[in-house]
Design a protein around this motif. Sequence first.
Motif, PDB file in Angstrom:
ATOM      1  N   ASN A   1       0.826  -1.126   0.078  1.00 38.55           N
ATOM      2  CA  ASN A   1       0.062  -0.081   0.003  1.00 38.55           C
ATOM      3  C   ASN A   1       0.957   1.392   0.085  1.00 38.55           C
ATOM      4  OD1 ASN A   1      -2.377  -1.616   0.132  1.00 38.55           O
ATOM      5  ND2 ASN A   1      -2.251  -1.812   2.162  1.00 38.55           N
ATOM      6  N   VAL A   2       1.052   1.617  -1.286  1.00 32.72           N
ATOM      7  CA  VAL A   2       2.223   2.780  -1.455  1.00 32.72           C
ATOM      8  C   VAL A   2       1.570   3.902  -2.191  1.00 32.72           C
ATOM      9  CG1 VAL A   2       4.629   3.422  -2.004  1.00 32.72           C
ATOM     10  CG2 VAL A   2       4.267   1.333  -1.225  1.00 32.72           C
ATOM     11  N   ASP A   3       1.607   4.986  -1.540  1.00 35.76           N
ATOM     12  CA  ASP A   3       0.963   6.336  -2.345  1.00 35.76           C
ATOM     13  C   ASP A   3       2.101   6.815  -3.360  1.00 35.76           C
ATOM     14  OD1 ASP A   3      -0.082   8.569  -3.345  1.00 35.76           O
ATOM     15  OD2 ASP A   3      -0.618   9.253  -1.231  1.00 35.76           O
TER      16      ASP A   3
ATOM     17  N   ASN B   1       6.979  12.635  -4.737  1.00 32.76           N
ATOM     18  CA  ASN B   1       6.883  14.211  -4.407  1.00 32.76           C
ATOM     19  C   ASN B   1       7.859  14.256  -3.041  1.00 32.76           C
ATOM     20  OD1 ASN B   1       5.311  15.129  -6.581  1.00 32.76           O
ATOM     21  ND2 ASN B   1       3.451  14.836  -5.343  1.00 32.76           N
ATOM     22  N   SER B   2       8.381  13.166  -2.534  1.00 37.62           N
ATOM     23  CA  SER B   2       9.126  13.052  -1.286  1.00 37.62           C
ATOM     24  C   SER B   2      10.506  13.891  -1.533  1.00 37.62           C
ATOM     25  CB  SER B   2       9.423  11.496  -1.023  1.00 37.62           C
ATOM     26  OG  SER B   2      10.042  10.912  -1.684  1.00 37.62           O
ATOM     27  N   HIS B   3      11.041  14.022  -0.419  1.00 35.85           N
ATOM     28  CA  HIS B   3      12.240  14.909  -0.350  1.00 35.85           C
ATOM     29  C   HIS B   3      13.453  14.185  -1.251  1.00 35.85           C
ATOM     30  CE1 HIS B   3      15.232  17.885   0.590  1.00 35.85           C
ATOM     31  NE2 HIS B   3      16.091  16.917   1.162  1.00 35.85           N
ATOM     32  N   GLY B   4      13.487  12.789  -0.936  1.00 42.17           N
ATOM     33  CA  GLY B   4      14.339  11.986  -1.387  1.00 42.17           C
ATOM     34  C   GLY B   4      14.279  11.523  -2.758  1.00 42.17           C
ATOM     35  N   ALA B   5      13.224  11.913  -3.413  1.00 40.42           N
ATOM     36  CA  ALA B   5      12.939  11.177  -4.890  1.00 40.42           C
ATOM     37  C   ALA B   5      13.900  12.006  -6.026  1.00 40.42           C
ATOM     38  CB  ALA B   5      11.528  11.428  -5.063  1.00 40.42           C
ATOM     39  N   ASN B   6      14.537  11.311  -6.697  1.00 42.75           N
ATOM     40  CA  ASN B   6      15.299  11.540  -7.781  1.00 42.75           C
ATOM     41  C   ASN B   6      14.585  12.259  -8.780  1.00 42.75           C
ATOM     42  OD1 ASN B   6      17.537  11.010  -6.681  1.00 42.75           O
ATOM     43  ND2 ASN B   6      17.703   8.749  -7.444  1.00 42.75           N
ATOM     44  N   TYR B   7      13.537  11.754  -9.174  1.00 41.03           N
ATOM     45  CA  TYR B   7      12.548  12.267 -10.400  1.00 41.03           C
ATOM     46  C   TYR B   7      11.044  12.608  -9.745  1.00 41.03           C
ATOM     47  CZ  TYR B   7       9.541  12.299 -14.353  1.00 41.03           C
ATOM     48  OH  TYR B   7       8.554  12.861 -15.095  1.00 41.03           O
ATOM     49  N   ILE B   8      10.704  13.830  -9.780  1.00 39.69           N
ATOM     50  CA  ILE B   8       9.488  14.374  -9.513  1.00 39.69           C
ATOM     51  C   ILE B   8       8.618  14.738 -10.445  1.00 39.69           C
ATOM     52  CG2 ILE B   8       8.279  16.270  -8.009  1.00 39.69           C
ATOM     53  CD1 ILE B   8      11.066  16.413  -6.275  1.00 39.69           C
TER      54      ILE B   8
END
Length: 612
Positions: free
Chosen positions: A451-453, A459-466
């Motif tokens: 169950n992952v949004d 959009n999290s801080h650690g994401a490389n691609y947003i």
Amino acid sequence: MASGGGSVASLWTEVNRCGQNGDFTRALKAVNRILHEVKDEVTAVHCKIVCLVQNGSFKEALNVMNMYSKVLGSDLVVFEKAYCEYRLNRVESALKTIESVSEQTDKLKELYGQVLYRMERYEECKAVYTDLIRNSQDEYEEERKTNLSAVVAAMSTWEKASPDDLGLSETTYELSYNAACTLIGQGKLTEALNKLQEAEELCRVSLSEDSDQNVFDSKKKVKLTNAEGVEFKLAKKQLQAIEFNKALLAMYTNQADQCRKLASGLQAQNPGHPRPVLIQVAQLCREKQHAKAIELLQHFSDKHPDSASGIKLTMAQLYLTQGHVTKACDILRSIEDFKHKQGMISALVTMYSHEEDIDSAIDVFSQAIQYYQSEQPGSPAHLALVREAADFKLKYGRKKEAISDLEQLWKQNTNDIHTLAQLISAYSLVDQDKAKSLSKHLPSPESMSFNVDVDELENSHGANYIRKKAAKVPGDNLPKDLAQGDEKKKKKKKKGKMPKNFDPTSKPDPERWLPMRERTCYRGRKKGKKKEQVGKGTQGATAGATSDLDASKTASSPPNSPRPGSAQATASTSAPTASNMVPPRQQKPATAGPGARKKAPQKKKKGGKGGW
């Protein structure tokens, strides 16, 4: 005192005054005069003994006790007698004197604890100080706690015991230092280091008010250990440590001969102890004699193999400093005590990888895995070692060798998806059929879903691609009038600035983007044209005078005769005019004949660049 008259009374006043001032030498003289007047006076004899003890005359004090033994009795000066025997290192006699008393006073118990500590009977000494702290209340409580902490440190260091926590507050540097010694005996070196740093800071604070003290003056501290009687106050291990420190101090103060002398003496006294040899090796390294240092270490290692672990580590370090990595690895692998430690395995694999000796690195892994397989099968250390070996083999392309390690890990835990994925990846390069059969053990995608949004994850801080959101259309949520007004404002563009004296009717030059030498108006660079020489020539000459002397500008001046053979001589014989007259300096010479001397070509200046 009454029988002595007034002179004796004045002498007692003198004794009292000198005792309060700490002048025991003058007090002793007054007491001797009292005994001369009143022989066998018990109080005077007792005072004389105290004065002798305060002045450090312990043997003379014992002689006085023996001389007046009938007058003094058995219990009056028992503390002074035991103390003198203790200070004269007659520890067993002091113990008998103390134990001969039926009821001990607090100061006698204090001395009893000191005697037990000197005899290294730490458990009994601990009981004495614990009883004193519990049943006494005076200004010496801090000193008793310090002595008790010293007993606990000695038990931890010399007897390897684990005493109970006595709840001693570490408010002084002595208590903090003893607590650090206790931690060292228990092998808690990191905590001991922090405790020693606290003790050092407390010591600085306590000694900061005394300007004559210098905490870091090691030479003065070493001299204090040479005082008479110090050897009786310290344990054998402490005396040995002091001698080691003397040799180290000689090395750090660049006293090479003294350092070698002390280290040789220590080695003769302690032939199996590695520290004297290490001190000699350190001195040799300071003198850049590394080969001799390694030879000395090798000799001690061969002669004392039981205590050679630290020696071999030093040898490996010296080999590394000289760049002999393979020799250092051979030395490290010969240390049986550390051979299969995880830190040693990591160091060996790193050094072999640096030397690009992958086979030796894998051999280190194999031997360690075999050891843990026989001694601690299935332990966390064993499984971690197998995983590291598999990762190392996969990194260097040893797929077949890594497969056996991965299979071993997967059999230990078939639910380990990470290991199974690594195993399938390795088999895919070697045996694709086996990889397909193992892939059946992978869980289905539905069972692996979580169950992952996704939007929140991207959009999290650690994401490389947003993922960017779609831009809103202007005017969607605004009234039409405002929306149209905004669109008009956005369509306007700011005009660029024009240069000064710009004529909009004139046509631009079509050759404006071409280089100058490619334009039709370019006539080439003129050579040999000299600039007008300003301020040069004869003294008083001016630039205006040159135009007056130019014949081409004066119509009435007669023409100069041309040079023979010039083009002007063969031209028309009509009279020359001012318009076609050529000045002499601008006339070109005629073509030289075959016998004429050619003008030497000018040499090019060095460093000049060609081209335009």
